[in-house]
Enzyme design. Sequence first.
Site, PDB file in Angstrom:
ATOM      1  N   ASN A 144      -9.116  73.512 -24.222  1.00  0.00           N
ATOM      2  CA  ASN A 144      -9.764  73.246 -25.071  1.00  0.00           C
ATOM      3  C   ASN A 144     -11.551  72.632 -24.533  1.00  0.00           C
ATOM      4  O   ASN A 144     -11.206  72.377 -23.295  1.00  0.00           O
ATOM      5  CB  ASN A 144      -9.366  72.107 -26.364  1.00  0.00           C
ATOM      6  CG  ASN A 144      -9.403  70.518 -25.040  1.00  0.00           C
ATOM      7  OD1 ASN A 144     -10.476  69.850 -25.401  1.00  0.00           O
ATOM      8  ND2 ASN A 144      -8.086  70.179 -24.395  1.00  0.00           N
ATOM      9  N   ALA A 145     -12.321  72.947 -25.258  1.00  0.00           N
ATOM     10  CA  ALA A 145     -13.574  72.734 -24.627  1.00  0.00           C
ATOM     11  C   ALA A 145     -14.423  71.736 -25.826  1.00  0.00           C
ATOM     12  O   ALA A 145     -15.367  72.083 -26.850  1.00  0.00           O
ATOM     13  CB  ALA A 145     -14.479  73.096 -24.628  1.00  0.00           C
ATOM     14  N   ILE A 146     -13.731  70.816 -26.896  1.00  0.00           N
ATOM     15  CA  ILE A 146     -14.205  70.102 -28.114  1.00  0.00           C
ATOM     16  C   ILE A 146     -15.442  69.400 -27.473  1.00  0.00           C
ATOM     17  O   ILE A 146     -16.566  69.432 -28.308  1.00  0.00           O
ATOM     18  CB  ILE A 146     -13.213  69.134 -28.257  1.00  0.00           C
ATOM     19  CG1 ILE A 146     -12.025  69.820 -28.456  1.00  0.00           C
ATOM     20  CG2 ILE A 146     -13.438  67.804 -29.677  1.00  0.00           C
ATOM     21  CD1 ILE A 146     -12.356  70.581 -29.394  1.00  0.00           C
ATOM     22  N   GLY A 147     -15.522  68.516 -26.511  1.00  0.00           N
ATOM     23  CA  GLY A 147     -16.988  68.244 -26.218  1.00  0.00           C
ATOM     24  C   GLY A 147     -17.329  66.508 -26.635  1.00  0.00           C
ATOM     25  O   GLY A 147     -17.965  66.163 -27.100  1.00  0.00           O
ATOM     26  N   LEU A 148     -15.862  65.831 -26.649  1.00  0.00           N
ATOM     27  CA  LEU A 148     -15.571  64.747 -27.163  1.00  0.00           C
ATOM     28  C   LEU A 148     -16.704  64.077 -28.416  1.00  0.00           C
ATOM     29  O   LEU A 148     -17.263  63.454 -28.498  1.00  0.00           O
ATOM     30  CB  LEU A 148     -16.952  64.016 -26.077  1.00  0.00           C
ATOM     31  CG  LEU A 148     -15.508  63.846 -24.940  1.00  0.00           C
ATOM     32  CD1 LEU A 148     -16.007  62.529 -23.798  1.00  0.00           C
ATOM     33  CD2 LEU A 148     -14.430  62.931 -25.487  1.00  0.00           C
ATOM     34  N   ASN A 171     -13.277  56.621 -19.716  1.00  0.00           N
ATOM     35  CA  ASN A 171     -13.150  58.358 -19.095  1.00  0.00           C
ATOM     36  C   ASN A 171     -13.729  58.505 -18.777  1.00  0.00           C
ATOM     37  O   ASN A 171     -14.879  58.844 -18.705  1.00  0.00           O
ATOM     38  CB  ASN A 171     -13.204  59.207 -20.684  1.00  0.00           C
ATOM     39  CG  ASN A 171     -12.719  60.433 -20.362  1.00  0.00           C
ATOM     40  OD1 ASN A 171     -12.848  61.498 -19.957  1.00  0.00           O
ATOM     41  ND2 ASN A 171     -12.689  61.151 -21.535  1.00  0.00           N
ATOM     42  N   CYS A 182     -13.289  63.538 -18.710  1.00  0.00           N
ATOM     43  CA  CYS A 182     -13.143  64.853 -19.150  1.00  0.00           C
ATOM     44  C   CYS A 182     -14.130  65.853 -18.502  1.00  0.00           C
ATOM     45  O   CYS A 182     -15.446  66.123 -18.145  1.00  0.00           O
ATOM     46  CB  CYS A 182     -14.647  64.630 -20.834  1.00  0.00           C
ATOM     47  SG  CYS A 182     -14.441  65.759 -21.882  1.00  0.00           S
ATOM     48  N   LYS A 211      -8.693  56.285 -17.013  1.00  0.00           N
ATOM     49  CA  LYS A 211      -7.984  57.914 -17.343  1.00  0.00           C
ATOM     50  C   LYS A 211      -8.651  58.776 -15.893  1.00  0.00           C
ATOM     51  O   LYS A 211      -9.587  59.280 -15.722  1.00  0.00           O
ATOM     52  CB  LYS A 211      -8.544  58.764 -18.442  1.00  0.00           C
ATOM     53  CG  LYS A 211      -6.993  59.788 -18.506  1.00  0.00           C
ATOM     54  CD  LYS A 211      -6.751  59.610 -19.923  1.00  0.00           C
ATOM     55  CE  LYS A 211      -6.678  61.376 -20.357  1.00  0.00           C
ATOM     56  NZ  LYS A 211      -6.608  61.760 -22.175  1.00  0.00           N
ATOM     57  N   GLY A 227       0.406  63.766 -25.665  1.00  0.00           N
ATOM     58  CA  GLY A 227      -1.079  64.685 -25.757  1.00  0.00           C
ATOM     59  C   GLY A 227      -0.777  65.483 -27.085  1.00  0.00           C
ATOM     60  O   GLY A 227      -0.300  65.812 -28.385  1.00  0.00           O
TER      61      GLY A 227
END
Lengths: 306, 245
Positions: free
Chosen positions: A72-76, A130, A133, A168, A268
């Site tokens: 995944n590369a949602i990009g927060l 975080n 990421c 994290k 997760g």
Amino acid sequence: MANHPKTAVSIGPADLKNCVMTASGTFGYAGEFAGFMDLNRLGGIIVKGLSLKPSGGNPPPRIVETACGMLNAIGLENVGLDAFIEKKLPFLKTLSTPVFVNIYGTTIAEYAELAQRLEEIPEIAGLEVNISCPNVKKGGIAFGADPATAHDVVTAVRRKTTKSLMVKLSPNVTDITHIACSVVDAGADALSLINTITGMAIDVETRRPILANITGGLSGPAIKPVALRMVWQVAQKVDIPIVGVGGIMGTGDALEFLIAGASAVQIGTANFVNPKTAVEVVDGIEAWMKANEIENIHEIIGSIRV
Amino acid sequence: MGLSCEGTLLRAVPGQFIMVRLKAGNDLLLRRPFSIHGIVTSRGNPRGIELLYKVVGKGTFRLSEYREGDSLDVIGPLGNGFTISESYERIHIVSGGIGVAPLRFLAMHIERVTGGKVKPQVFLGGRSDADLLCTKEFIDLGLPVQITTDDGSSGDQCLITDPWEVSVSVNPPQMIYACGPMSMLQCIGGIVSKHGLLCEASIESAMACGIGACLGCVVRAKDINEQYKHVCIDGPVFNIQDLKI
């Protein structure tokens, strides 16, 4: 033989009724899963990574399935602090399960401001910082790959919060124990590991990367052995609770992390596949303890025989 | 493929989808989204749902191996369906390839709710004759069907948007429902915008959860402040003018 095994654990000042949490970015703001389970049966809920300002995230495609996992590369992508407080928090406040907010910033000052603003909200049990990421250019891993920078971020957050402070960690480093020790020194209450492992996938016909971001974070069963190894390594170096995360699909996986030294676990990617996974693991751990005549979860934590 | 089921799935509306788990160990990890193709009834009562799929990859191949009597793990119905209104009398249904999956359900639904009074005009496009699915179902509903193929093996050899655009300019419909490849939807979006028409399009996207948690299934929104929309919870049916495709 106890009828009800004791599964409660403490993560710093936060007391969890059991050791099963849901991982940030895989559980929305919890309401998405209310139709699938009694959310109050969970040990803890960690909501989607939150920044001061709303963030739209990366362009699509953002996800792709890979062997035994996904990138995944949602990009927060997230609603930002103000909308979180206004729109998401009221529901979270109705839950008895401790809620942790995963926070990220592009500067140390932003991390500190997030911590300060969230400190005012008593219903929030803790923060998950975080620093790991892999999908945002600023922030994220930039803070998590260097022990000194990670120390600075955690120090700044610690000054602003009395809540449980979990950090994290990224697996995309040469030696995760260096970062872990540095973060502990800065005042973390707990460590969660691992975040996703950087990876990529290519479409052979077009020769283009499948993800618009080119690279993404690998999660799912594919990364469990790596996560387990890192939890075991870090457990030997630090004295604060470790929360194990990475490819946990069921009770057996969760028990492996506890045995390796984790005090709690996060579910997760499995939430996407089977939205009931987290409660099934809660029940599964209890059942396993009963079957093995174990009265307290602490008898399992770090019980690895090497 | 017909799936016998109970509960809310039987109350699915056209445009909604389900997430299907195809068990193959830890491979094929993620659920796959499929449009609901129809409701199966028995003696007038809903008994199950239908899926229409094309084998394009590992997941759909695995789905093709399921046999009568096997059980399938699904979540749904999910997402928002097409807007259906009795005030729409002139309707176009434009389909490209497997995009017909939700549109056949829609046509049957319109037939039922209007008592057959409204007869949408159907435009079916495909690469070749083999891609033209459900032609008979639409004709059986008494709907006018226009067909095109890329290779001329059936109907006119052109894109479905060619005859559709002609039809639109002659007698503009009150509502257009569309589903198909992105290139088709882009073309439709342009024409809709030019003629000031109303069009709802069902959008396909890879997605992990289907319930708004993974945030993997975004499409660009026309509104720059919004930036992205989520196919699973904001769609999969969108007003095509709200999207930047």
